[in-house]
Design an enzyme around this catalytic site. Sequence first.
Site, PDB file in Angstrom:
ATOM      1  N   ASN A 131       0.783  -1.242   0.000  1.00 37.31           N
ATOM      2  CA  ASN A 131       0.000   0.000   0.000  1.00 37.31           C
ATOM      3  C   ASN A 131       0.815   1.292   0.000  1.00 37.31           C
ATOM      4  O   ASN A 131       0.478   2.235   0.728  1.00 37.31           O
ATOM      5  CB  ASN A 131      -0.978  -0.021   1.174  1.00 37.31           C
ATOM      6  CG  ASN A 131      -2.113  -0.984   0.883  1.00 37.31           C
ATOM      7  OD1 ASN A 131      -2.523  -1.117  -0.272  1.00 37.31           O
ATOM      8  ND2 ASN A 131      -2.609  -1.660   1.900  1.00 37.31           N
ATOM      9  N   PRO A 154      -6.308   0.921  -4.749  1.00 37.48           N
ATOM     10  CA  PRO A 154      -6.717   2.164  -5.425  1.00 37.48           C
ATOM     11  C   PRO A 154      -7.417   3.182  -4.516  1.00 37.48           C
ATOM     12  O   PRO A 154      -7.465   4.367  -4.855  1.00 37.48           O
ATOM     13  CB  PRO A 154      -7.656   1.671  -6.526  1.00 37.48           C
ATOM     14  CG  PRO A 154      -7.194   0.277  -6.804  1.00 37.48           C
ATOM     15  CD  PRO A 154      -6.755  -0.270  -5.474  1.00 37.48           C
ATOM     16  N   SER A 239      -6.269 -10.099   3.602  1.00 37.11           N
ATOM     17  CA  SER A 239      -5.586  -8.808   3.656  1.00 37.11           C
ATOM     18  C   SER A 239      -4.507  -8.764   2.572  1.00 37.11           C
ATOM     19  O   SER A 239      -4.072  -9.798   2.059  1.00 37.11           O
ATOM     20  CB  SER A 239      -4.943  -8.608   5.021  1.00 37.11           C
ATOM     21  OG  SER A 239      -3.778  -9.402   5.125  1.00 37.11           O
ATOM     22  N   HIS A 287     -10.410  -7.647   8.498  1.00 35.26           N
ATOM     23  CA  HIS A 287      -9.864  -8.822   7.822  1.00 35.26           C
ATOM     24  C   HIS A 287      -9.696 -10.017   8.747  1.00 35.26           C
ATOM     25  O   HIS A 287      -8.888 -10.893   8.433  1.00 35.26           O
ATOM     26  CB  HIS A 287      -8.459  -8.533   7.307  1.00 35.26           C
ATOM     27  CG  HIS A 287      -8.388  -7.570   6.197  1.00 35.26           C
ATOM     28  ND1 HIS A 287      -9.087  -7.712   5.048  1.00 35.26           N
ATOM     29  CD2 HIS A 287      -7.660  -6.447   6.050  1.00 35.26           C
ATOM     30  CE1 HIS A 287      -8.789  -6.721   4.237  1.00 35.26           C
ATOM     31  NE2 HIS A 287      -7.938  -5.931   4.824  1.00 35.26           N
TER      32      HIS A 287
HETATM   33  O1  CDP Z   1      -5.496  -2.154   4.873  1.00 39.14           O
HETATM   34  P1  CDP Z   1      -4.717  -3.327   4.347  1.00 39.14           P
HETATM   35  O2  CDP Z   1      -5.045  -4.621   4.966  1.00 39.14           O
HETATM   36  O3  CDP Z   1      -4.749  -3.423   2.879  1.00 39.14           O
HETATM   37  O4  CDP Z   1      -3.179  -3.112   4.700  1.00 39.14           O
HETATM   38  P2  CDP Z   1      -2.277  -2.044   5.482  1.00 39.14           P
HETATM   39  O5  CDP Z   1      -2.952  -1.529   6.690  1.00 39.14           O
HETATM   40  O6  CDP Z   1      -1.740  -1.073   4.515  1.00 39.14           O
HETATM   41  O7  CDP Z   1      -1.088  -3.008   5.950  1.00 39.14           O
HETATM   42  C1  CDP Z   1      -0.501  -3.939   5.060  1.00 39.14           C
HETATM   43  C2  CDP Z   1      -0.514  -5.320   5.684  1.00 39.14           C
HETATM   44  O8  CDP Z   1       0.310  -5.340   6.851  1.00 39.14           O
HETATM   45  C3  CDP Z   1      -1.890  -5.744   6.175  1.00 39.14           C
HETATM   46  O9  CDP Z   1      -2.648  -6.296   5.126  1.00 39.14           O
HETATM   47  C4  CDP Z   1      -1.544  -6.749   7.271  1.00 39.14           C
HETATM   48  O10 CDP Z   1      -1.316  -8.025   6.715  1.00 39.14           O
HETATM   49  C5  CDP Z   1      -0.237  -6.211   7.833  1.00 39.14           C
HETATM   50  N1  CDP Z   1      -0.432  -5.445   9.087  1.00 39.14           N
HETATM   51  C6  CDP Z   1      -0.275  -6.100  10.320  1.00 39.14           C
HETATM   52  O11 CDP Z   1      -0.036  -7.300  10.352  1.00 39.14           O
HETATM   53  N2  CDP Z   1      -0.386  -5.387  11.487  1.00 39.14           N
HETATM   54  C7  CDP Z   1      -0.695  -4.093  11.481  1.00 39.14           C
HETATM   55  N3  CDP Z   1      -0.799  -3.435  12.656  1.00 39.14           N
HETATM   56  C8  CDP Z   1      -0.886  -3.417  10.239  1.00 39.14           C
HETATM   57  C9  CDP Z   1      -0.742  -4.126   9.069  1.00 39.14           C
END
Ligand code: CDP
Length: 313
Positions: A131, A154, A239, A287
């Site tokens: 991201n 996006p 995720s 997630h």
């Molecule tokens: O919102 P999204 O799940 O797409 O991802 P993000 O918040 O940009 O973070 C990328 C990935 O890092 C997540 O999909 C999680 O797998 C991991 N993550 C985690 O394990 N612990 C967190 N505190 C934040 C993110």
Amino acid sequence: EDLHPQNMNTKEDDSQKIRGVIDKAVERYSQTWKKQEDNCQKLRFHLTSKCNGLDRAVVTQNSTPVDSEISYNGLKKTLKVTPELFSTFIKEHPFSNKTLDTCAVVGNGGILINSSCGETIDSAQFVIRCNLAPLGNGYEKHVGIKTDLVTANPSIFVERYEALNGRRRPFVEDLRSYGNSLLLLPAFSYSSKTILSVRAIYTIEDFESPIRPVYLNPEYVESLLLFWRSQGLRETRLSTGLTMVSLALELCNNVHLYGFWPFSHHPHDRHNLTNHYYDDIKPKVFHAMPAEFDLLMRLHSQGVLRLHLGDCP
Ligand code: CDP
């Protein structure tokens, strides 16, 4: 203290459960880690036969000709490939017949703050980030700078770059820190995301940015969901982090994870953590992060991948 996953405040019952997950994780993490070659081979074999990320993770001109149809994830809706859309596809699959030695998958968790893991992360042969997480600005020391693949949901284009409807230069300037890495766009989860992704690709072309945009294949995403469900994960949407870990498990002989810790307190001294290493915006979509984390911890204990929860030397 109230321990909770980053995306919700929990009821007391859940807080107990999460405490259990954290205690178990800390206990498992304290065991000496050893790579288990046969477990790696077995999982890779299953992943390859069910999902085949090395040939299918990305939409290519070979796989998806003009007039074929792309199905949106989990929806009946399809999209017919026009010549314009086709021209934005990469020609050949970037991972075909590739195996890499060591990969680092960098999640965005606040656990990376002050970890000093930058150098260790950058020493991997292939570094995957999620991201468009910011690099530089003093983050290098803890998260590194090397990037071979970075994902961009996006929705980021809407939140950070006015949906690329206004001035587009700030977007292109922010892409600079990722050099000529692959930019992986999950463009086919919803139709609104397709339009935004195409706009991003046109921007990249028009400004001659060296980054190489590719589309995440929704069929691959679907097959991963089925795969992990068959392994006991109860979830409706994976995720970004787990999707990238899955790809790395096929692509790389050694998979190291950093920044995966979806809880509100540090595993060692329990100090408060922000959700991301660069902000504290909570995820909108739930997630089932603790369930995903439990799965990653299990793979760690099986010697299939190595989670890093501590600071680096
Ligand atoms: O919102 P999204 O799940 O797409 O991802 P993000 O918040 O940009 O973070 C990328 C990935 O890092 C997540 O999909 C999680 O797998 C991991 N993550 C985690 O394990 N612990 C967190 N505190 C934040 C993110």
